[in-house]
Scaffold this active site. Structure first.
Site: not given
Length: 318
Positions: A76, A151, A194
């Site tokens: 990321e 995301k 993440c």
């Protein structure tokens, strides 16, 4: 020169790149005479300098190709990590911009697949909205973008006692949907980013749709990483009986932000096959043996034992 830092297996010693290591290191899990596909899981220290970040990632990609990798995983924020909301927005690009164009050219030149986890993509209403997506991009060895996952779970967390204060939603739009796992040379890859790691529903959905490998490219804070990073990655591997590959940011990005590191590879039994440590950029190389997944799932058929969705919702009816 790239420094390789890894732990191969939980009892192995910490190794650094030098001529003896290059001669002696053995990749994990050689189960047959046929070569197994190799993944390179990378660790970088991105800054607001996009060209310096590209140069560092390019070097890792070239080394990975030289070492036999067919797919390279970057974390990321591989493109940059800004020091403010304003800087992060000013540096953002579209999928057709210069940065992704250079990565597609590199993938084609090196003939490797890329997982670019966490690209700052300008939102669809950029001119009016001025927000972006945190996008995980898969590029094949022909230089084509084959999948983009945006995301879904945004990191809005205040931990004053830990010195953590981040509000991702201040400039990031949550992704609207999951994307199907992608067939790659190392297996079928499910995409996360993440903070998605903390939501097992996502990984279960990936597994149900055929994922053999789960990916969580990340930029974990030092405080949350030390407490939760490895245990969460191992949990996702064990409960889904998948490999987990987690590229990571490490070290000081600028005066306001630091990342935990420890880019990790976990096998479907929950064993850590590689750990890049918490100090410097580098990578871990690992062979992906899909027979290990089949064997574990055959011997412990967890998914067959799972009840249907209505069973787990039955408490809501009482």
């Amino acid at each position: 020169m790239v420094t390789f830092r890894c732990i191969l297996g939980r009892s192995a010693k910490y190794l650094a790149s030098h001529p003896v290591w290059r001669q002696q290191i053995k990749l994990q899990n050689r189960m047959s005479s046929l070569p197994l596909p190799v993944a390179a899981v990378c660790q970088v220290t991105a800054t607001p300098d996009k060209q310096a970040n590209l140069s560092a990632c390019k070097q890792l990609m070239e080394e990975a190709k030289e070492r036999g990798a067919s797919m390279v995983f970057l974390p990321e924020g591989f493109d940059y990590i800004g020091s403010s909301r304003e800087e992060s927005l000013s540096l953002a690009e579209s999928l057709t911009g210069d940065i992704i164009s250079q990565y597609t050219q590199l993938a084609r030149k090196l003939e490797v697949w890329l997982s670019l986890g966490g690209f700052h993509e300008r939102g669809h209403d950029w001119e009016s909205d001025r927000r972006l997506y945190n996008s995980h991009i898969i590029i094949n060895d022909k230089g084509d973008i084959v999948s983009v996952y945006r995301k879904a779970h945004l990191f809005d967390v205040e931990l004053p006692e830990k010195g953590v204060s981040l509000k991702e939603s201040a400039f990031v739009i949550p992704g609207p949907t999951l994307v199907s796992p992608v067939q790659t040379p190392i297996g079928k890859v499910g995409l996360g980013i993440c903070y998605d790691l903390r939501f097992p529903e996502l990984s279960l959905a990936m597994q149900r749709h055929g994922a053999e490998i789960l990916t969580y490219p990340s930029a974990f804070t030092v405080a949350t990483g030390a407490a939760h990073w490895e245990v969460l990655l191992r949990a996702r591997a064990i409960e889904n009986q998948c490999f987990v590959l987690a590229a990571a940011q490490v070290g000081q990005h600028h005066e306001k932000r630091q990342s935990y590191g420890h880019a990790l590879v976990v096998d479907p039994w929950g064993e850590v096959l590689g750990d890049c440590g918490g100090e410097k950029p580098g990578m871990v190389l690992v062979e992906i043996d899909l027979e290990k997944i089949r064997s574990i799932r055959r011997n412990m058929p967890v998914q067959q034992h799972r009840r249907d969705a209505s069973f787990y919702q039955s408490l809501e009816k009482t």
